[in-house]
Design a protein around this motif. Sequence first.
Motif, PDB file in Angstrom:
ATOM      1  N   ASN A  28      96.334 -56.596  25.348  1.00  0.00           N
ATOM      2  CA  ASN A  28      95.207 -57.496  25.070  1.00  0.00           C
ATOM      3  C   ASN A  28      95.453 -58.357  23.835  1.00  0.00           C
ATOM      4  OD1 ASN A  28      93.796 -56.578  27.269  1.00  0.00           O
ATOM      5  ND2 ASN A  28      92.401 -55.261  26.107  1.00  0.00           N
ATOM      6  N   ASP A  29      95.900 -57.739  22.768  1.00  0.00           N
ATOM      7  CA  ASP A  29      96.041 -58.464  21.501  1.00  0.00           C
ATOM      8  C   ASP A  29      97.084 -59.572  21.554  1.00  0.00           C
ATOM      9  OD1 ASP A  29      94.096 -56.892  20.381  1.00  0.00           O
ATOM     10  OD2 ASP A  29      95.493 -55.499  19.414  1.00  0.00           O
ATOM     11  N   TYR A  77      93.156 -63.885  26.428  1.00  0.00           N
ATOM     12  CA  TYR A  77      92.212 -62.929  25.836  1.00  0.00           C
ATOM     13  C   TYR A  77      91.929 -63.301  24.385  1.00  0.00           C
ATOM     14  CZ  TYR A  77      90.003 -58.474  24.673  1.00  0.00           C
ATOM     15  OH  TYR A  77      89.110 -57.506  24.278  1.00  0.00           O
ATOM     16  N   ARG A  78      92.942 -63.761  23.679  1.00  0.00           N
ATOM     17  CA  ARG A  78      92.760 -64.129  22.271  1.00  0.00           C
ATOM     18  C   ARG A  78      91.896 -65.369  22.115  1.00  0.00           C
ATOM     19  NH1 ARG A  78      98.742 -64.251  19.936  1.00  0.00           N
ATOM     20  NH2 ARG A  78      97.624 -65.119  18.140  1.00  0.00           N
ATOM     21  N   PRO A 134      86.011 -65.817  22.196  1.00  0.00           N
ATOM     22  CA  PRO A 134      85.397 -65.591  20.883  1.00  0.00           C
ATOM     23  C   PRO A 134      85.207 -64.103  20.612  1.00  0.00           C
ATOM     24  CG  PRO A 134      84.280 -67.369  22.033  1.00  0.00           C
ATOM     25  CD  PRO A 134      85.227 -66.757  23.020  1.00  0.00           C
ATOM     26  N   GLU A 135      85.563 -63.679  19.416  1.00  0.00           N
ATOM     27  CA  GLU A 135      85.522 -62.249  19.094  1.00  0.00           C
ATOM     28  C   GLU A 135      84.137 -61.646  19.293  1.00  0.00           C
ATOM     29  OE1 GLU A 135      87.177 -61.155  15.384  1.00  0.00           O
ATOM     30  OE2 GLU A 135      89.050 -62.253  15.685  1.00  0.00           O
ATOM     31  N   ASP A 136      83.093 -62.418  19.007  1.00  0.00           N
ATOM     32  CA  ASP A 136      81.746 -61.868  19.129  1.00  0.00           C
ATOM     33  C   ASP A 136      81.281 -61.750  20.575  1.00  0.00           C
ATOM     34  OD1 ASP A 136      81.541 -64.610  19.534  1.00  0.00           O
ATOM     35  OD2 ASP A 136      79.551 -64.741  18.623  1.00  0.00           O
ATOM     36  N   ARG A 137      82.126 -62.198  21.530  1.00  0.00           N
ATOM     37  CA  ARG A 137      81.749 -62.098  22.941  1.00  0.00           C
ATOM     38  C   ARG A 137      82.810 -61.393  23.788  1.00  0.00           C
ATOM     39  NH1 ARG A 137      79.850 -67.796  25.091  1.00  0.00           N
ATOM     40  NH2 ARG A 137      81.449 -68.624  23.691  1.00  0.00           N
ATOM     41  N   ARG A 138      83.825 -60.842  23.163  1.00  0.00           N
ATOM     42  CA  ARG A 138      84.871 -60.159  23.931  1.00  0.00           C
ATOM     43  C   ARG A 138      84.353 -58.932  24.654  1.00  0.00           C
ATOM     44  NH1 ARG A 138      90.085 -60.574  19.793  1.00  0.00           N
ATOM     45  NH2 ARG A 138      90.426 -62.812  20.102  1.00  0.00           N
ATOM     46  N   GLU A 139      83.390 -58.249  24.058  1.00  0.00           N
ATOM     47  CA  GLU A 139      82.843 -57.059  24.712  1.00  0.00           C
ATOM     48  C   GLU A 139      82.183 -57.395  26.037  1.00  0.00           C
ATOM     49  OE1 GLU A 139      80.272 -54.860  22.212  1.00  0.00           O
ATOM     50  OE2 GLU A 139      81.851 -54.241  20.808  1.00  0.00           O
ATOM     51  N   THR A 182      85.022 -57.172  28.661  1.00  0.00           N
ATOM     52  CA  THR A 182      85.945 -56.046  28.494  1.00  0.00           C
ATOM     53  C   THR A 182      85.223 -54.753  28.854  1.00  0.00           C
ATOM     54  OG1 THR A 182      86.958 -57.240  26.636  1.00  0.00           O
ATOM     55  CG2 THR A 182      87.573 -54.947  26.916  1.00  0.00           C
TER      56      THR A 182
END
Length: 222
Positions: free
Chosen positions: A182-183, A188-189, A192-197, A200
């Motif tokens: 993933n990283d 995937y990168r 936006p980090e605040d919406r990855r969940e 996933t």
Amino acid sequence: SRRTSLRFTGQSDMDKLEMHQRRALIRVAGVGLLFPTARALAALKLTPGASEGPFYPVDIPLDADADLVQVAGMSRPATGIVSHVTGKVLDANGRPVSGAKVEIWQCDAFGAYKHPRDRGDISEPEFQGYGFTSTSAAGEYRFRTIRPARYPGRTPHIHAKITAPGHPTLTTQFYVAGDAQNDSDFLYRRVPEDRREMVTARFPATADETEQVIADYTVVIG
């Protein structure tokens, strides 16, 4: 006023007024709880979109139901860890969207898509590769498929497209929580980090004799 209904023995007029005001404020607050403001209703974040990619089916297969593991006419199921992908489709106000068309497509357990631009000629015939369903009155959907497999240059993922009247079409990708790739995955990168969940979910790492509902993606469309 002579018509006032406030009668509190031993209280001053100022006390009566303050109590009357407090009761009025409580009534207004109660109405606010029953009928939330537009700002409160629009608090949900939208599911991040992604490119459709090059392997959306050229021709929709005859067997295109929500069970990608068992293809009509095949004697055995597809290779891979049988998984149920479930979830809900909501609008930006958190209301369920019924009758939305949810499509998914993915590579087989060996990393091949059923597409002429990939290795469609050698893809596993027992794996459907594509399926669609419609959301229920509660906005729910469900697929029976395999745990996403790795594709050369990509982390495991499932493509998804959601189409509903009155809403813009959303194309996105679902990912496997905790996968080592993933990283380093370029798409995937970009999420936006605040919406990855939101895109996933956890899948089992090993096969299990019993099928479980193990991956849930709640999709929020505009």
